[in-house]
Motif scaffolding. Structure first.
Motif, mmCIF file in Angstrom:
data_model
loop_
_atom_site.group_PDB
_atom_site.id
_atom_site.type_symbol
_atom_site.label_atom_id
_atom_site.label_comp_id
_atom_site.label_asym_id
_atom_site.label_seq_id
_atom_site.Cartn_x
_atom_site.Cartn_y
_atom_site.Cartn_z
ATOM 1 N N THR A 299 -4.934 6.395 -1.025
ATOM 2 C CA THR A 299 -4.056 5.227 -1.003
ATOM 3 C C THR A 299 -4.185 4.422 -2.288
ATOM 4 O O THR A 299 -5.240 4.421 -2.936
ATOM 5 N N VAL B 256 3.628 2.671 2.367
ATOM 6 C CA VAL B 256 3.024 2.677 3.704
ATOM 7 C C VAL B 256 3.155 1.319 4.379
ATOM 8 O O VAL B 256 3.630 1.210 5.508
ATOM 9 N N SER C 109 0.718 5.713 -0.305
ATOM 10 C CA SER C 109 -0.164 6.858 -0.074
ATOM 11 C C SER C 109 0.286 8.034 -0.934
ATOM 12 O O SER C 109 1.441 8.106 -1.354
ATOM 13 N N SER D 65 -9.100 10.158 -1.286
ATOM 14 C CA SER D 65 -9.124 10.827 0.006
ATOM 15 C C SER D 65 -10.500 11.425 0.281
ATOM 16 O O SER D 65 -11.183 11.884 -0.636
ATOM 17 N N TYR E 40 4.016 8.877 -4.728
ATOM 18 C CA TYR E 40 3.489 7.963 -3.716
ATOM 19 C C TYR E 40 4.585 7.599 -2.723
ATOM 20 O O TYR E 40 5.750 7.475 -3.099
ATOM 21 N N THR F 21 0.833 -1.195 0.000
ATOM 22 C CA THR F 21 0.000 0.000 0.000
ATOM 23 C C THR F 21 0.870 1.247 0.000
ATOM 24 O O THR F 21 1.822 1.350 0.780
#
Length: 185
Positions: free
Chosen positions: A77, A182, A47, A96, A179, A45
């Motif tokens: 994400t 995460v 973000s 988001s 990005y 993942t």
């Protein structure tokens, strides 16, 4: 008699030594991404705090989050994974709650497939793509590892394109998607 006693002790000592060996920890995302874009690097993942626009300040080019679409308080994400049933490379983009896009899908999610083509990522949005200008793109991707943190820059707009619908053409052409990794889930 001594040999009969020493043989079991030698076997026990070798078993104890084999059991006490430390196992090598799995590679970190920084390790997986050190050589650049790969499936192992991409899985997980990521973000994004919003579209990153290149601005000229004096003689320098500065990359900043577009202030009107700053999602840093609640980042969007992007999860890359391999669908266990279909055995396909799949992504899930979750927008988001701070999105200011003119068009937002009812679920706020976009699903599709991905492939790595050299140093680029081919993305094909199949579900939740009604707000996107294009649902099928191939974008150059640059992976960077700095102080253990991993980032990936898509050279162009795809997921953030609805955020930039009202931007002028020059801003759109100078916008990237940056990005930050995460988790490996």
């Amino acid at each position: 008699m001594t040999i009969k006693i020493l043989a079991p002790l030698a076997i026990a000592a070798s078993l104890f030594t084999a059991c006490s060996e430390t196992t090598t920890p799995p590679p970190t995302k920084a390790d997986q991404c050190a050589a650049g874009l790969s499936t192992d690097c991409l899985i997980g993942t990521w973000s994004i705090n919003g579209p990153t626009v290149a601005k000229t300040v004096g003689n320098d080019v500065v990359y900043v989050i577009d202030q009107s679409h700053d999602l840093s308080a609640s980042p969007a994400t992007l999860k890359f994974y391999i669908d266990p049933q279909k055995k396909t490379n799949t992504f899930e983009f979750t927008n988001s709650s701070l999105s200011r896009a003119d068009c937002i899908t009812p679920t706020g999610k976009t699903y599709g497939t991905w492939d790595i083509l050299g140093t680029s990522i081919h993305l094909y949005a199949k579900i939740g793509n009604e707000c996107m200008e294009k649902s099928d793109v191939t974008l150059p991707a640059v992976v960077a590892v700095e102080a253990g943190k991993v980032s990936m820059t898509l050279q162009g707009l795809f997921f953030m394109e609805p955020e930039m619908k009202q931007a002028d053409l020059v801003d759109k052409q100078n916008t990237t998607e940056v990005y930050t990794f995460v988790s490996a889930d």
